[in-house]
Design a protein around this motif. Structure first.
Motif, PDB file in Angstrom:
ATOM      1  N   ASP A  23       0.844  -1.153  -0.014  1.00  0.00           N
ATOM      2  CA  ASP A  23       0.015  -0.113  -0.024  1.00  0.00           C
ATOM      3  C   ASP A  23       0.847   1.217  -0.267  1.00  0.00           C
ATOM      4  OD1 ASP A  23      -2.549  -1.382  -0.081  1.00  0.00           O
ATOM      5  OD2 ASP A  23      -2.514  -1.298   2.171  1.00  0.00           O
ATOM      6  N   LEU A  24       0.462   2.245  -0.655  1.00  0.00           N
ATOM      7  CA  LEU A  24       0.949   3.599  -0.808  1.00  0.00           C
ATOM      8  C   LEU A  24       1.565   3.960   0.776  1.00  0.00           C
ATOM      9  CD1 LEU A  24       2.422   5.902  -2.371  1.00  0.00           C
ATOM     10  CD2 LEU A  24       0.188   6.862  -2.385  1.00  0.00           C
ATOM     11  N   ALA A  25       0.854   3.834   1.552  1.00  0.00           N
ATOM     12  CA  ALA A  25       0.933   4.365   2.920  1.00  0.00           C
ATOM     13  C   ALA A  25       2.131   3.960   3.376  1.00  0.00           C
ATOM     14  CB  ALA A  25      -0.191   4.175   3.865  1.00  0.00           C
ATOM     15  N   ILE A  26       2.640   2.491   3.330  1.00  0.00           N
ATOM     16  CA  ILE A  26       3.763   2.134   4.028  1.00  0.00           C
ATOM     17  C   ILE A  26       4.926   2.533   3.502  1.00  0.00           C
ATOM     18  CG2 ILE A  26       2.493   0.288   5.201  1.00  0.00           C
ATOM     19  CD1 ILE A  26       3.759  -1.834   3.091  1.00  0.00           C
ATOM     20  N   VAL A  27       4.927   2.873   2.135  1.00  0.00           N
ATOM     21  CA  VAL A  27       6.116   3.592   1.691  1.00  0.00           C
ATOM     22  C   VAL A  27       6.413   4.840   2.383  1.00  0.00           C
ATOM     23  CG1 VAL A  27       7.004   4.493  -0.351  1.00  0.00           C
ATOM     24  CG2 VAL A  27       5.631   2.679  -0.686  1.00  0.00           C
ATOM     25  N   TYR A  28       5.595   5.560   2.622  1.00  0.00           N
ATOM     26  CA  TYR A  28       5.690   6.781   3.391  1.00  0.00           C
ATOM     27  C   TYR A  28       6.534   6.316   4.766  1.00  0.00           C
ATOM     28  CZ  TYR A  28       3.277   9.852   0.143  1.00  0.00           C
ATOM     29  OH  TYR A  28       3.080  10.381  -0.786  1.00  0.00           O
ATOM     30  N   LEU A  29       6.312   5.017   5.343  1.00  0.00           N
ATOM     31  CA  LEU A  29       6.989   4.814   6.462  1.00  0.00           C
ATOM     32  C   LEU A  29       8.280   4.372   6.226  1.00  0.00           C
ATOM     33  CD1 LEU A  29       4.263   2.606   8.326  1.00  0.00           C
ATOM     34  CD2 LEU A  29       4.797   5.026   8.717  1.00  0.00           C
ATOM     35  N   ALA A  30       8.309   3.441   5.160  1.00  0.00           N
ATOM     36  CA  ALA A  30       9.815   2.689   4.943  1.00  0.00           C
ATOM     37  C   ALA A  30      10.865   3.655   4.352  1.00  0.00           C
ATOM     38  CB  ALA A  30       9.507   1.663   3.818  1.00  0.00           C
ATOM     39  N   VAL A  31      10.747   4.598   3.718  1.00  0.00           N
ATOM     40  CA  VAL A  31      11.677   5.243   2.993  1.00  0.00           C
ATOM     41  C   VAL A  31      12.311   6.146   4.140  1.00  0.00           C
ATOM     42  CG1 VAL A  31      12.025   7.352   1.586  1.00  0.00           C
ATOM     43  CG2 VAL A  31      10.626   5.311   0.711  1.00  0.00           C
ATOM     44  N   PRO A  32      11.826   6.916   5.008  1.00  0.00           N
ATOM     45  CA  PRO A  32      12.317   7.687   6.112  1.00  0.00           C
ATOM     46  C   PRO A  32      13.299   6.663   6.898  1.00  0.00           C
ATOM     47  CG  PRO A  32      10.203   8.416   6.088  1.00  0.00           C
ATOM     48  CD  PRO A  32      10.365   7.240   5.130  1.00  0.00           C
ATOM     49  N   ILE A  33      12.606   5.646   7.278  1.00  0.00           N
ATOM     50  CA  ILE A  33      13.647   4.530   8.129  1.00  0.00           C
ATOM     51  C   ILE A  33      14.756   4.213   7.272  1.00  0.00           C
ATOM     52  CG2 ILE A  33      13.424   2.488   9.159  1.00  0.00           C
ATOM     53  CD1 ILE A  33      10.365   2.894   9.759  1.00  0.00           C
ATOM     54  N   LEU A  45       9.348   8.241  15.753  1.00  0.00           N
ATOM     55  CA  LEU A  45       8.724   7.959  14.360  1.00  0.00           C
ATOM     56  C   LEU A  45       7.793   8.827  13.677  1.00  0.00           C
ATOM     57  CD1 LEU A  45       9.455   5.684  11.997  1.00  0.00           C
ATOM     58  CD2 LEU A  45       7.884   4.276  13.305  1.00  0.00           C
ATOM     59  N   ALA A  46       6.770   9.150  14.412  1.00  0.00           N
ATOM     60  CA  ALA A  46       5.895   9.876  13.636  1.00  0.00           C
ATOM     61  C   ALA A  46       6.457  11.272  13.098  1.00  0.00           C
ATOM     62  CB  ALA A  46       4.454  10.333  14.445  1.00  0.00           C
ATOM     63  N   ASP A  47       7.281  11.878  13.912  1.00  0.00           N
ATOM     64  CA  ASP A  47       7.825  13.227  13.555  1.00  0.00           C
ATOM     65  C   ASP A  47       8.846  12.815  12.157  1.00  0.00           C
ATOM     66  OD1 ASP A  47       6.862  14.307  15.571  1.00  0.00           O
ATOM     67  OD2 ASP A  47       8.379  14.248  16.847  1.00  0.00           O
TER      68      ASP A  47
END
Length: 161
Positions: free
Chosen positions: A36-46, A79-81
């Motif tokens: 899902d597109l949403a988890i790409v927004y998590l993975a890339v910053p990590i 993580l949210a920040d």
């Protein structure tokens, strides 16, 4: 010779699309429908985060998201920040990836590898930190794919939508 860390280059949409593409490709190897597109927004910053790079030492694609988080409880702090700060960067990377057809966004909101492939030759010109971010993105792609649903991944990371 000491190389300088180039923050501007690290936030380049083409480079970030490469990182996102590494994540999506690894995820799609496990689940062909893609993430899902949403988890790409998590993975890339990590994956891009230099302060988390050492937490990937001693892991592999079989480690899994839960085991990694047990080893790295500090990962969830801020993580949210971190994700919010990277929203624009990841959005530009996804748009660039879709525009160049190395990524495709389905009507269901899932990303899959596009018809064009990322060239491997530019990797040899990157600094170790940048190469590491791509490797971490691949690892996260596998881990997220095996962790379950998008909702489950957000829950594991302690995030809500």
């Amino acid at each position: 010779m000491k190389q300088a860390h180039d923050v501007y280059a690290e936030h380049n949409p083409a480079y970030c699309a490469y990182v996102a593409g590494a994540f999506v490709t690894a995820h799609a190897e496990v689940h062909p429908a893609g993430p899902d597109l949403a988890i790409v927004y998590l993975a890339v910053p990590i994956a891009l985060s230099g302060d988390l790079a050492a937490t990937f030492d001693g892991t592999n694609k079989n480690t899994g998201l839960l085991e990694w988080l047990e080893r790295t409880p500090q990962m969830s702090v801020g993580l949210a920040d971190r994700v919010n700060a990277a929203l624009e960067i990841v959005g530009e990377a996804v748009r660039y990836g879709c525009f160049t057809d190395v990524l495709r966004l389905s009507m269901e909101g899932r990303l899959t590898p596009g018809s064009k492939k990322f060239k491997q030759s530019p990797l040899s010109d990157l600094d170790p930190h940048s190469i590491g971010a791509i490797r971490r993105a691949r690892r996260l792609g596998t881990w997220f794919a095996t962790a379950g649903s998008t909702r489950n991944i957000f829950g594991i990371l302690g995030l809500t939508v």
